[in-house]
Design an enzyme around this catalytic site. Structure first.
Site, PDB file in Angstrom:
ATOM      1  CD  GLU A  14      60.834 -37.935  74.718  1.00 37.23           C
ATOM      2  OE1 GLU A  14      60.464 -36.967  74.917  1.00 37.23           O
ATOM      3  OE2 GLU A  14      60.260 -38.740  73.990  1.00 37.23           O
ATOM      4  CD  GLU A  40      54.007 -39.654  71.781  1.00 33.97           C
ATOM      5  OE1 GLU A  40      54.482 -39.921  72.748  1.00 33.97           O
ATOM      6  OE2 GLU A  40      53.895 -38.716  71.365  1.00 33.97           O
TER       7      GLU A  40
END
Length: 449
Positions: A364, A253
């Site tokens: 997120e 990520e």
């Protein structure tokens, strides 16, 4: 106090004795319990915690492992200390699986469809690239560059971790790690998305049956407000493989995040993350554990990004590419289309030693419902997707790397947001931006109680 032996003095630099644990222990030796203040001025949040001298010793031993002795230390205007560490002394090489690892010196084979500088280190600072000129946004850089001092060739810049950074975490074990995620029911193909555990998303994603060898996007940078210290807001790319409802999920990520708990402020920062066991025991943010090998001397992972976008005014974005070197097999990351940052060695992974099966792009947040209501922590710019350019945050030019090591625009994507009254996402396509989407939201509002 620490030794200055072997450290070169340069103008515009700032020196802090590195081996400072004796001083810290001196402060806390008088009593087994002392009161330590952990504070985030942006959030006007102060927490008092009882800390024993034994715990401080454990924390300092851990910091001594990850804070490698620097050749030079640079003080950033935001208070960060950036240590210039010899690249062969960086934390990554402490990993048991990397004992005999030789840092990859030959640049990876870039995906077809993009140009690349040959030099890995000391790249010229980027201005506005051609594609950004057309898009109406400028490239965001990093705050620690402002005083003009650079890390010497052969070193890598590492943001120094401090005692307070660890004390803000739930525990020393949790420092630098994400909480384990609880997957949604399998009514959706989207992995790495949770209905419990407080994580909420607005994402675009590919199908789960593809063989993917990388992903790219240009990400709009904002500074969303965070309600409480242990919440965060991030915008990132996920490269995934493995079982999404088991314990063997592999994930790589990268993107930007605002995390007062991790960094002690509310600035957006460039970050990376990896795990090979579904966020259980392996992996961490940035360079807070052994794993990610940095090759670049100009980019500090975890450092603040500057400048950032303003509402209905100047827009800034960063371009991130993660892809698998077809020759050697390591997963590389580039920043701004042209600059190699470093790589995740293939040895770290199980499923990702071969290829990825899914890519996600998007936002997120953590929703702790601290006051019994949905958090007011913002995602992206804090505005809903339908407000569009200059107001809502965006991802543009979504691309994937295929089996032929070629970049291609993503055409078949799905989108998901758990609660569109809090955060939402809308995708589209244009000749200039390729596949893109707007996303985000304010969190708590009359429709999101």
């Amino acid at each position: 106090m620490g030794s200055f032996v072997g450290r070169k003095r340069m103008s515009c630099s700032y020196y802090v004795p590195f081996d400072h644990h004796l001083l810290l222990l001196g402060f806390f030796f008088v009593s087994l319990l002392q009161t330590v203040v952990v504070e985030s001025k942006t959030l006007n949040y102060t927490r008092y915690r009882q800390v024993s001298s034994l715990r401080l010793e454990r924390i300092q031993r851990h910091l001594d492992k990850i804070n490698k002795p620097p050749i030079l230390t640079i003080e950033s205007p935001d208070g960060d200390l950036i240590d210039c560490v010899h690249k062969r002394k960086q934390p990554a090489l402490d990993h048991p699986l990397l004992k005999n690892h030789k840092i990859q010196r030959v640049p990876p084979k870039m995906p077809k469809g993009m140009k690349m500088k040959k030099r890995v280190e000391n790249e010229k600072e980027e201005g506005v690239s051609d594609d950004n000129k057309g898009a109406g946004a400028a490239v965001a850089w990093q705050m620690w560059h402002r005083n003009g001092t650079r890390c010497p060739k052969g070193t890598v810049p590492i943001r120094r971790s401090k005692v307070d950074d660890v004390l803000r975490a739930k525990s020393l074990y949790h420092f630098g790690k994400k909480q384990r995620r609880i997957p949604l029911s399998r009514h959706t193909d989207a992995p790495d998305v949770v209905s419990g555990n407080g994580h909420e998303h607005a994402i675009a994603y590919t199908g789960s049956s593809e063989e993917v060898y990388g992903a790219k996007a240009t990400i709009n940078v904002w500074d969303p407000s965070i309600q409480v210290v242990n919440e965060f807001s991030l915008s990132q790319i996920w490269v995934l493989s493995g079982s999404f409802d088991g314990s063997d999920l592999n994930s790589i990520e990268a993107g930007w995040q605002v995390s007062p708990e991790l960094y002690g402020d509310s600035r957006p920062r460039l970050f990376t993350y990896w795990t090979s066991d579904s966020y259980q025991a392996t992996g961490c943010y940035n360079l807070l554990c052994a794993g990610f090998i940095q090759t670049n001397s100009r980019i500090a992972i975890g450092a603040a990004i500057s400048p950032i976008s303003s509402f209905d005014a100047n827009q800034y974005d960063i371009t991130i590419l993660i892809w698998k070197d077809p020759k050697i097999g390591n997963w590389w990351m580039s920043f701004g289309d042209k600059t190699l940052v470093g790589y995740w060695p293939a040895e770290l992974f199980t499923h990702l030693t071969d290829h990825a099966t899914m890519v996600e792009w998007g936002g997120e947040v953590v929703n702790t419902r601290a006051d019994g209501q949905h958090t007011s922590t913002q995602m992206g710019s804090g505005r809903f997707a339908d407000e569009g350019f200059g107001k809502a945050s965006y991802f543009r030019n979504l691309e994937i790397v295929d089996t032929d090591n070629s970049l291609s625009s993503v055409h078949d994507i799905s989108t998901l947001a758990e609660n569109t009254n809090c955060y939402d996402i809308k995708s589209s396509y244009s000749n200039e931006w390729g596949t893109f989407f707007y996303y985000g939201g304010p969190g708590n509002n009359p429709q999101c109680p």
